[in-house]
Design an enzyme around this catalytic site. Structure first.
Site, PDB file in Angstrom:
ATOM      1  N   HIS A   1       0.847  -1.192   0.000  1.00  0.00           N
ATOM      2  CA  HIS A   1       0.000   0.000   0.000  1.00  0.00           C
ATOM      3  C   HIS A   1       0.883   1.243   0.000  1.00  0.00           C
ATOM      4  O   HIS A   1       0.687   2.147  -0.794  1.00  0.00           O
ATOM      5  CB  HIS A   1      -0.940   0.008   1.212  1.00  0.00           C
ATOM      6  CG  HIS A   1      -1.975   1.088   1.143  1.00  0.00           C
ATOM      7  ND1 HIS A   1      -3.068   1.143   1.974  1.00  0.00           N
ATOM      8  CD2 HIS A   1      -2.092   2.177   0.337  1.00  0.00           C
ATOM      9  CE1 HIS A   1      -3.807   2.203   1.678  1.00  0.00           C
ATOM     10  NE2 HIS A   1      -3.232   2.851   0.695  1.00  0.00           N
TER      11      HIS A   1
ATOM     12  N   GLU B   1       0.838   8.046  -3.953  1.00  0.00           N
ATOM     13  CA  GLU B   1       1.712   7.672  -2.836  1.00  0.00           C
ATOM     14  C   GLU B   1       2.940   8.577  -2.761  1.00  0.00           C
ATOM     15  O   GLU B   1       3.372   8.970  -1.671  1.00  0.00           O
ATOM     16  CB  GLU B   1       2.135   6.205  -2.958  1.00  0.00           C
ATOM     17  CG  GLU B   1       1.014   5.217  -2.724  1.00  0.00           C
ATOM     18  CD  GLU B   1       0.401   5.352  -1.340  1.00  0.00           C
ATOM     19  OE1 GLU B   1       1.171   5.369  -0.358  1.00  0.00           O
ATOM     20  OE2 GLU B   1      -0.833   5.465  -1.246  1.00  0.00           O
TER      21      GLU B   1
ATOM     22  N   HIS C   1       2.928  11.116   0.353  1.00  0.00           N
ATOM     23  CA  HIS C   1       3.829  10.597   1.389  1.00  0.00           C
ATOM     24  C   HIS C   1       5.317  10.757   1.029  1.00  0.00           C
ATOM     25  O   HIS C   1       6.114  11.192   1.850  1.00  0.00           O
ATOM     26  CB  HIS C   1       3.531   9.124   1.653  1.00  0.00           C
ATOM     27  CG  HIS C   1       2.122   8.860   2.080  1.00  0.00           C
ATOM     28  ND1 HIS C   1       1.635   9.213   3.325  1.00  0.00           N
ATOM     29  CD2 HIS C   1       1.085   8.271   1.424  1.00  0.00           C
ATOM     30  CE1 HIS C   1       0.370   8.855   3.424  1.00  0.00           C
ATOM     31  NE2 HIS C   1       0.007   8.280   2.286  1.00  0.00           N
TER      32      HIS C   1
END
Length: 243
Positions: free
Chosen positions: A72, A128, A132
């Protein structure tokens, strides 16, 4: 008039000093946008639980993934449980697939998207990185961010550690503490289990969180556990082969 001029010069000088110190103090106290984090959560999800949830799922354009945990993400976090996000406010370092050309085939296997409509993964990976990855960009550039994450997938080897403990994705129910123990025995660190619930209300193993140090080179004990959906004492390890 000389005293007045001297007084005026003194006041001007004082104002300049105060403004300078205020700006300097603001600069020193402002938290940097990138690199200000304490550790990472490395998160893997179980595709069987994802596809059996209310979200449904669509297989990637590259075909159905293997019956294994998939990535993930790798998420910077603070020791107090909060986290930074979207740290590239000026969009100076957006996701650039040319920087991961050598990793794409591997990512399509280990880091596929199951969201609908079917995709090739680039939208997922872009999210992502932008949310992040940019928050650790002074430690990991785009290539190393994705490379390190892929390597942690191999190092964790969750499906093997669970199998060694007799825990298999066969729709069976297992004690959550046994699932945690199997992973901890294999890796030497305590995982955090997150579950979702199917239409019958069964608690299904959905995501596994492991903690990684700030340099992204080793698993560590989690400074703080996530706030995800806790599992019931008994969890179902949903089969993925029937989807």
């Amino acid at each position: 008039m000389k005293p007045l001029r001297s007084c005026s010069a003194f006041i001007i000088s004082l104002v300049i000093i105060v403004v300078y110190e205020a700006r300097a103090g603001h600069s020193l106290s402002r938290k940097p946008d990138r690199g200000y984090y304490d550790f990472f959560y490395f998160v893997q999800q179980w595709p069987g639980a994802y596809c059996d949830s209310k979200w449904g799922c669509c297989f990637p354009k590259t075909g159905k993934p293997a019956e294994n945990f998939s990535i993930h993400g790798l998420w910077p976090n603070f020791n107090n449980g909060s986290y930074p996000q979207n740290c590239d406010n000026l969009n100076r370092n957006p996701f650039d697939k040319s920087k991961i050309v050598g990793l794409i085939k591997r990512m399509q296997v280990e880091w596929p998207t199951l969201s609908c409509p079917s995709g090739d993964g680039f939208k997922f990976w872009s999210h992502e990185w932008n949310k992040h990855g940019t928050c650790s960009a002074n430690v990991l550039n785009q290539q190393s961010f994705f490379q390190k994450t892929l390597d942690f997938k191999i190092k964790s080897n969750l499906i093997q550690h669970l199998s060694d403990a007799g825990i298999h994705p066969n729709d069976g129910f297992y004690r959550a503490e046994d699932v945690e123990a199997a992973i901890e025995d294999g890796l030497g660190v305590t995982p955090y289990l997150e579950c979702n619930f199917d239409k019958e209300g069964n608690s299904q193993l959905f995501q596994v969180y492991l903690c990684v140090n700030k340099l992204a080179n080793a698993f560590i004990q989690c400074p703080v556990m996530p706030h995800g959906r806790r599992c019931a004492s008994s969890v179902q390890f949903q089969s993925f082969s029937r989807f």
